[in-house]
Design an enzyme around this catalytic site. Structure first.
Site, PDB file in Angstrom:
ATOM      1  N   GLU A  42      20.090  -4.182  46.246  1.00 23.08           N
ATOM      2  CA  GLU A  42      20.291  -5.689  46.619  1.00 23.08           C
ATOM      3  C   GLU A  42      19.674  -6.638  47.518  1.00 23.08           C
ATOM      4  OE1 GLU A  42      23.407  -6.949  44.978  1.00 23.08           O
ATOM      5  OE2 GLU A  42      22.657  -9.416  44.140  1.00 23.08           O
ATOM      6  N   ASP A  67      22.801  -8.213  52.760  1.00 17.80           N
ATOM      7  CA  ASP A  67      22.866  -9.643  53.344  1.00 17.80           C
ATOM      8  C   ASP A  67      23.644  -9.495  54.710  1.00 17.80           C
ATOM      9  OD1 ASP A  67      23.283 -12.134  50.970  1.00 17.80           O
ATOM     10  OD2 ASP A  67      22.916 -12.701  53.283  1.00 17.80           O
ATOM     11  N   ASP A 116      15.774 -17.524  49.943  1.00 14.07           N
ATOM     12  CA  ASP A 116      15.536 -18.574  50.231  1.00 14.07           C
ATOM     13  C   ASP A 116      14.404 -18.462  49.981  1.00 14.07           C
ATOM     14  OD1 ASP A 116      18.527 -18.986  50.696  1.00 14.07           O
ATOM     15  OD2 ASP A 116      18.432 -17.734  52.475  1.00 14.07           O
TER      16      ASP A 116
HETATM   17  C1  LIG Z   1      19.777 -18.573  48.548  1.00 12.92           C
HETATM   18  S1  LIG Z   1      21.142 -17.110  48.488  1.00 12.92           S
HETATM   19  C2  LIG Z   1      21.189 -16.328  47.119  1.00 12.92           C
HETATM   20  C3  LIG Z   1      22.162 -15.776  46.975  1.00 12.92           C
HETATM   21  C4  LIG Z   1      22.312 -14.622  45.873  1.00 12.92           C
HETATM   22  N1  LIG Z   1      20.729 -13.462  45.608  1.00 12.92           N
HETATM   23  C5  LIG Z   1      22.522 -15.435  44.640  1.00 12.92           C
HETATM   24  O1  LIG Z   1      21.090 -15.547  44.185  1.00 12.92           O
HETATM   25  O2  LIG Z   1      23.488 -15.989  44.341  1.00 12.92           O
HETATM   26  C6  LIG Z   1      20.294 -16.294  49.382  1.00 12.92           C
HETATM   27  C7  LIG Z   1      20.813 -15.178  51.028  1.00 12.92           C
HETATM   28  O3  LIG Z   1      19.844 -13.982  51.838  1.00 12.92           O
HETATM   29  C8  LIG Z   1      20.358 -14.104  52.395  1.00 12.92           C
HETATM   30  N2  LIG Z   1      19.290 -14.175  53.004  1.00 12.92           N
HETATM   31  C9  LIG Z   1      18.650 -14.354  53.467  1.00 12.92           C
HETATM   32  N3  LIG Z   1      17.380 -13.719  54.221  1.00 12.92           N
HETATM   33  C10 LIG Z   1      18.063 -12.581  54.903  1.00 12.92           C
HETATM   34  C11 LIG Z   1      17.362 -11.729  55.511  1.00 12.92           C
HETATM   35  N4  LIG Z   1      16.301 -12.180  56.040  1.00 12.92           N
HETATM   36  N5  LIG Z   1      18.409 -10.964  55.781  1.00 12.92           N
HETATM   37  C12 LIG Z   1      19.475 -10.257  55.196  1.00 12.92           C
HETATM   38  N6  LIG Z   1      19.727 -11.717  53.865  1.00 12.92           N
HETATM   39  C13 LIG Z   1      19.400 -12.647  54.638  1.00 12.92           C
HETATM   40  C14 LIG Z   1      21.389 -15.167  52.779  1.00 12.92           C
HETATM   41  O4  LIG Z   1      22.404 -14.783  53.813  1.00 12.92           O
HETATM   42  C15 LIG Z   1      21.706 -15.447  50.949  1.00 12.92           C
HETATM   43  O5  LIG Z   1      23.002 -15.019  51.706  1.00 12.92           O
END
Ligand SMILES: C[S@@+](CC[C@H](N)C(=O)[O-])C[C@H]1O[C@@H](n2cnc3c(N)ncnc32)[C@H](O)[C@@H]1O
Length: 210
Positions: A42, A67, A116
């Site tokens: 995930e 993450d 994101d």
């Molecule tokens: C909008 S949040 C969504 C969190 C979760 N998947 C949800 O649906 O509730 C996006 C997540 O992706 C992580 N994230 C974004 N770009 C990332 C990267 N390049 N490497 C690791 N984590 C990343 C952020 O830290 C964040 O926790």
């Protein structure tokens, strides 16, 4: 740094199911998941709802939530420990470094829930469904492996579909769950619940990368 965040980071270090990508020992993946087993990944897992759900329903399969945000991982890792989910692990790392941790061909399924959207053109290559990232995932997937994307962002869906075709992949399935239709999908992440609460359409796409 806020006190609560500092506390969570300190606790993360003591959690046996959390791996810090910056200082982990080589070979942790094999120690966690064995030498052969295909795992579920995930990405951008936040609190790790898919990792937890898969670990519960498939005790025979390893699940790894990734993450870069340790404070978010803390939640899912704590739940996994409380429930005794020995097959669930969490990796704190940028997804850009995934291939340093996950051996090629060891992943059966990848979930990317609510990445994101990064709407500016100059951010496009950082989207978790850009061709650059899809090429990374392709190396990790085993034959027949699939990727599941969920998002509320129609532009990101179009971008992802284009990227899948650009790397020679195939869209296998898709669903658009209309605003107001709160049909329960099996797993709803923190962001999915938030967006459904706002009446936003939720798009799901499943694809293979050849
Ligand atoms: C909008 S949040 C969504 C969190 C979760 N998947 C949800 O649906 O509730 C996006 C997540 O992706 C992580 N994230 C974004 N770009 C990332 C990267 N390049 N490497 C690791 N984590 C990343 C952020 O830290 C964040 O926790």
């Amino acid at each position: 740094m806020a006190r609560q965040k500092r506390l969570r980071f300190a606790q993360l270090e003591d959690m046996d199911n959390v791996v810090d990508g910056r200082c982990c020992e080589p070979g942790w993946f094999e120690r966690a998941f064995g030498a052969q087993q295909a795992v579920g990944l995930e990405l951008g897992c936040g609190r790790g709802e898919y990792t937890l759900a898969q670990a519960r329903s498939r005790p025979d399969r390893g699940c790894l939530g990734v993450d870069r945000n340790g404070a978010r991982l803390w939640k899912g890792a704590g739940i996994a420990l409380d429930e005794g989910l020995a097959n669930a692990f969490f990796l704190r790392s940028p997804i850009e470094h995934l291939e340093d941790h996950v051996p090629p061909g060891r992943v059966a399924e990848i979930w990317i829930p609510f990445p994101d959207p990064l709407p500016r053109n100059r951010q496009a290559r950082h989207r978790l469904v850009s061709p650059l990232f899809l090429e990374r995932y392709r190396q990790l997937l085993c034959p027949g492996g699939t990727v599941h994307l969920k998002t509320d962002d129609a532009h990101l869906v179009a971008f992802a579909e284009h990227a899948v075709h650009a790397v020679g992949g195939r869209i296998l399935d898709g669903s658009d769950s209309l605003a107001g239709n709160d049909e329960a999908t099996e797993v709803q992440t923190e962001y999915e619940k938030k967006y459904r609460g706002q009446g936003r359409t939720i798009y799901g796409r499943q694809f293979s990368l050849g």
